[in-house]
Design an enzyme around this catalytic site. Sequence first.
Site, mmCIF file in Angstrom:
data_model
loop_
_atom_site.group_PDB
_atom_site.id
_atom_site.type_symbol
_atom_site.label_atom_id
_atom_site.label_comp_id
_atom_site.label_asym_id
_atom_site.label_seq_id
_atom_site.Cartn_x
_atom_site.Cartn_y
_atom_site.Cartn_z
ATOM 1 C CG ASP A 242 -12.958 -6.129 5.620
ATOM 2 O OD1 ASP A 242 -12.698 -5.515 6.684
ATOM 3 O OD2 ASP A 242 -13.359 -5.573 4.596
ATOM 4 C CE1 TYR B 197 -3.169 -2.836 0.071
ATOM 5 C CE2 TYR B 197 -3.948 -2.083 2.197
ATOM 6 C CZ TYR B 197 -4.048 -2.943 1.115
ATOM 7 O OH TYR B 197 -5.046 -3.885 1.091
ATOM 8 C CG ASP C 59 -2.792 -19.952 -0.169
ATOM 9 O OD1 ASP C 59 -2.030 -19.768 0.793
ATOM 10 O OD2 ASP C 59 -2.488 -20.654 -1.145
ATOM 11 C CG ASP D 8 -7.478 -4.106 3.595
ATOM 12 O OD1 ASP D 8 -8.544 -4.030 4.243
ATOM 13 O OD2 ASP D 8 -7.245 -3.417 2.587
ATOM 14 C CE LYS E 66 0.699 -17.547 -2.167
ATOM 15 N NZ LYS E 66 -0.181 -18.735 -2.117
#
Length: 351
Positions: A245, A135, A217, A241, A185
Site C-alpha cells: 500500500d 493472518y 521498518d 500488505d 524482522k
Amino acid sequence: MKICVLPGDGIGPEITAEAVRVLKALDLKFEMEEALLGGCAVDATGNPYPEATQKLAREADAIMLGAVGGPQWDSLPREKRPERGLLGIRKDLNLFANLRPAILYPELANASTLKAEVVAGLDILIVRELTGDIYFGQPRGVREENGERVGFNTMVYSESEIRRIGHVAFQAAQKRNKRLCSVDKMNVLECTQLWRDVMIEVSKDYPDVELSHMLVDNAAMQLVKAPKQFDVMVTGNMFGDILSDEASMLTGSIGMLPSASLDDRNKGLYEPSHGSAPDIAGKGVANPLATILSAAMLLRYTFGLEEQALRVENAVKTVLAQGFRTGDIYERGTTKVGTREMGDAVLAALA
Ligand code: NAD
C-alpha cells in the site's frame, strides 16, 4: 478460457464492468460468468464466499475481482465479514503469490505526493506471500486473563511456504533487473529469521539474481526516501500488505495499481490493489484503470497472451497521454472523466 467475474461491493461492480468490456473487445472468445463474493454475497446467502461462487471459481482458469467490503458489514461477526470471503477464496484456491507492480507513468509524476525526482521512472514489483503468516496462524482470538481481555494472533511460516514464494520472487527478478530485496524482522521475530535463512538457501538456485535483506521498518523508510533503489521486493503477508500500500501511494493513486494472486500453476485472481471505496461508490467517478491493468495481468500470467496484455497496457498509456483523468489523478490542464468515459477512452485506444 474460462473467467469467473466477481464484481463485489462498493465501486467493484462499476470498475469490473469496464475491465470486462476491455476483455470482450479483444475478441478472444472468453467464457465469462459472474458470481457473488463479499458483502453482496453475505446479503444474498449469509456467506461471504458462497458455495456457488466456490464451484465457479474452482472451475475457472482465472478470476477477475472488483473489491469487497463496506461499513454496513463491519459490525457482523468476523466469519460473516466480506474480508473473510476474500481470505477464503485466496486460501481455497491456494493463491499464495501476490504480485503487485508499482509503476509511475511519466504523465502522472505530479500525482505523487513525493518530489517528482524521487519517483519519476519508478518501477518496482512487490511479491507478497498471501496464504500464511499472522493472518491465518492459529491460535487466534480474544480471551479473558486475570480479569481483562487479551488479544492474540500467531505469526507462523513453514520452510516450504517460504521456499515457494522465494522461487516466485527470484523468477520474477530474473525477468526484470535481477535484484531481489527480501524484507523481514529477523532482529525480533524468530519466524522471520527462518524466512531470511530460507531465502538465502533458495538464492543458491539463482546465481544471476542479487539477493539483499532489509528489516521491515527500514524498508518502510527506504520506500519513501529512495524507492528507485528497489527492483523486486519479497516479503510475508502482513509486511507485504502494508509495504505494498505504501509503494502504491508513491505512484500517486491507488486507482492505477493492478495485482495478481497466483497458484503454482498460474491460475490467478486478478484485482485492483485498492478497496471498495465506499465513499465514492455508485457515483460513477472511480478510476477503472487498476482493474483494466489487472485484466492485462490476467492475459499475461494465466493465459500467456503477452501481446494482448501489452495492447491493453499501451491503451492505458495512450489515454493518459491524451490527458484523460478520473478525479483521483486529476490535475489542472487535463480532462476529468468518470468511470464509464475512462473505459470508453481505453476501448477507443484499443481500436
Ligand atoms: P479503499 O482503497 O477502498 O479507499 C481508500 C481511498 O482511496 C478512498 O478515499 C477511496 O475513495 C480512494 N479510492 C480507492 N480506489 C479508488 C479508485 N479506483 N478510484 C478513485 N479513488 C479510489 O480503502 P478503505 O477505505 O480503507 O477500505 C474501504 C473498504 O474496502 C473496507 O471495507 C475495506 O475492508 C475494503 N478493502 C477491500 C479490499 C479488497 O477487496 N481487496 C482491499 C482493501 C480494502
